[in-house]
Design a protein around this motif. Structure first.
Motif, PDB file in Angstrom:
ATOM      1  N   TYR A  10     -91.847 -85.130  23.284  1.00  0.00           N
ATOM      2  CA  TYR A  10     -91.638 -83.680  23.307  1.00  0.00           C
ATOM      3  C   TYR A  10     -92.458 -82.972  22.229  1.00  0.00           C
ATOM      4  O   TYR A  10     -93.132 -81.988  22.515  1.00  0.00           O
ATOM      5  N   VAL A  11     -92.398 -83.460  20.988  1.00  0.00           N
ATOM      6  CA  VAL A  11     -93.137 -82.763  19.930  1.00  0.00           C
ATOM      7  C   VAL A  11     -94.640 -82.938  20.070  1.00  0.00           C
ATOM      8  O   VAL A  11     -95.393 -82.033  19.724  1.00  0.00           O
ATOM      9  N   SER A  12     -95.070 -84.068  20.606  1.00  0.00           N
ATOM     10  CA  SER A  12     -96.500 -84.251  20.833  1.00  0.00           C
ATOM     11  C   SER A  12     -97.019 -83.277  21.883  1.00  0.00           C
ATOM     12  O   SER A  12     -98.065 -82.655  21.701  1.00  0.00           O
ATOM     13  N   LEU A  13     -96.268 -83.140  22.957  1.00  0.00           N
ATOM     14  CA  LEU A  13     -96.674 -82.190  23.998  1.00  0.00           C
ATOM     15  C   LEU A  13     -96.650 -80.761  23.471  1.00  0.00           C
ATOM     16  O   LEU A  13     -97.544 -79.965  23.758  1.00  0.00           O
ATOM     17  N   TYR A  14     -95.631 -80.440  22.698  1.00  0.00           N
ATOM     18  CA  TYR A  14     -95.471 -79.065  22.210  1.00  0.00           C
ATOM     19  C   TYR A  14     -96.482 -78.726  21.118  1.00  0.00           C
ATOM     20  O   TYR A  14     -97.136 -77.689  21.173  1.00  0.00           O
ATOM     21  N   LEU A  56     -98.410 -77.442  24.914  1.00  0.00           N
ATOM     22  CA  LEU A  56     -97.715 -77.091  26.150  1.00  0.00           C
ATOM     23  C   LEU A  56     -96.536 -76.177  25.822  1.00  0.00           C
ATOM     24  O   LEU A  56     -95.956 -76.268  24.730  1.00  0.00           O
ATOM     25  N   SER A  57     -96.181 -75.343  26.748  1.00  0.00           N
ATOM     26  CA  SER A  57     -95.033 -74.446  26.563  1.00  0.00           C
ATOM     27  C   SER A  57     -93.736 -75.206  26.819  1.00  0.00           C
ATOM     28  O   SER A  57     -93.733 -76.293  27.418  1.00  0.00           O
ATOM     29  N   LEU A  58     -92.625 -74.615  26.396  1.00  0.00           N
ATOM     30  CA  LEU A  58     -91.319 -75.216  26.659  1.00  0.00           C
ATOM     31  C   LEU A  58     -91.112 -75.394  28.162  1.00  0.00           C
ATOM     32  O   LEU A  58     -90.608 -76.418  28.618  1.00  0.00           O
ATOM     33  N   GLY A  59     -91.507 -74.375  28.923  1.00  0.00           N
ATOM     34  CA  GLY A  59     -91.361 -74.430  30.369  1.00  0.00           C
ATOM     35  C   GLY A  59     -92.169 -75.557  30.999  1.00  0.00           C
ATOM     36  O   GLY A  59     -91.698 -76.236  31.920  1.00  0.00           O
ATOM     37  N   GLU A  60     -93.382 -75.762  30.529  1.00  0.00           N
ATOM     38  CA  GLU A  60     -94.232 -76.828  31.065  1.00  0.00           C
ATOM     39  C   GLU A  60     -93.643 -78.206  30.759  1.00  0.00           C
ATOM     40  O   GLU A  60     -93.654 -79.094  31.612  1.00  0.00           O
ATOM     41  N   ILE A  61     -93.118 -78.361  29.557  1.00  0.00           N
ATOM     42  CA  ILE A  61     -92.501 -79.642  29.184  1.00  0.00           C
ATOM     43  C   ILE A  61     -91.232 -79.856  30.007  1.00  0.00           C
ATOM     44  O   ILE A  61     -90.987 -80.955  30.521  1.00  0.00           O
ATOM     45  N   ALA A  62     -90.436 -78.802  30.147  1.00  0.00           N
ATOM     46  CA  ALA A  62     -89.200 -78.890  30.929  1.00  0.00           C
ATOM     47  C   ALA A  62     -89.491 -79.278  32.371  1.00  0.00           C
ATOM     48  O   ALA A  62     -88.796 -80.112  32.956  1.00  0.00           O
ATOM     49  N   TYR A  89     -86.150 -77.182  23.995  1.00  0.00           N
ATOM     50  CA  TYR A  89     -86.093 -76.420  22.742  1.00  0.00           C
ATOM     51  C   TYR A  89     -85.174 -77.116  21.733  1.00  0.00           C
ATOM     52  O   TYR A  89     -85.556 -77.305  20.572  1.00  0.00           O
ATOM     53  N   ASP A  90     -83.977 -77.496  22.180  1.00  0.00           N
ATOM     54  CA  ASP A  90     -83.020 -78.161  21.290  1.00  0.00           C
ATOM     55  C   ASP A  90     -83.582 -79.469  20.747  1.00  0.00           C
ATOM     56  O   ASP A  90     -83.454 -79.768  19.554  1.00  0.00           O
ATOM     57  N   ASN A  91     -84.227 -80.251  21.611  1.00  0.00           N
ATOM     58  CA  ASN A  91     -84.800 -81.516  21.182  1.00  0.00           C
ATOM     59  C   ASN A  91     -85.903 -81.292  20.153  1.00  0.00           C
ATOM     60  O   ASN A  91     -85.977 -81.998  19.140  1.00  0.00           O
TER      61      ASN A  91
END
Length: 110
Positions: A26-30, A35-41, A52-54
């Motif tokens: 998650y943090v690597s992608l972000y 990447l946006s939160l939406g893209e990761i989700a 976001y919480d993670n």
């Protein structure tokens, strides 16, 4: 002090191996891949809030590691000392090729 994104990138690089696979992903992608939160989700088929919480929990974990271990702080202090030493040697005209090469080796150690 670093801006938050730069600081997080450094902390991820330093403490990556201490994170869980999910945290790391998650943090690597972000932070690293922007990447946006939406893209990761979407990629993980979870809610934006879960991502976001993670990420927020992982940021806290990374800051906690840094608070306890201080690797980034030591790195920054070492970089400042090397820079100061290089400036002093240049000022005193004592920076020859061999000394410059040694300073460069010090900079490249991390």
């Amino acid at each position: 002090m670093f801006e938050k994104t730069t600081r997080m990138n450094f902390l991820i690089d330093i403490y990556d191996s201490l994170l869980t696979e999910k945290q790391r992903s998650y943090v690597s992608l972000y932070y690293l891949e922007d990447l946006s939160l939406g893209e990761i989700a979407e990629e993980y088929e979870v809610s934006r809030q879960a991502v976001y919480d993670n990420i927020k929990r992982t940021e806290a974990v990374l800051e906690n590691y840094e608070e306890k271990l201080g690797v980034l702080k030591k790195y920054q202090e070492r970089e400042q000392l090397i820079e100061h030493l290089e400036q002093q040697l240049q000022k005193e005209q004592a920076l020859d090729n061999e000394t410059a090469a040694l300073l460069q080796q010090l900079k490249n150690m991390d």
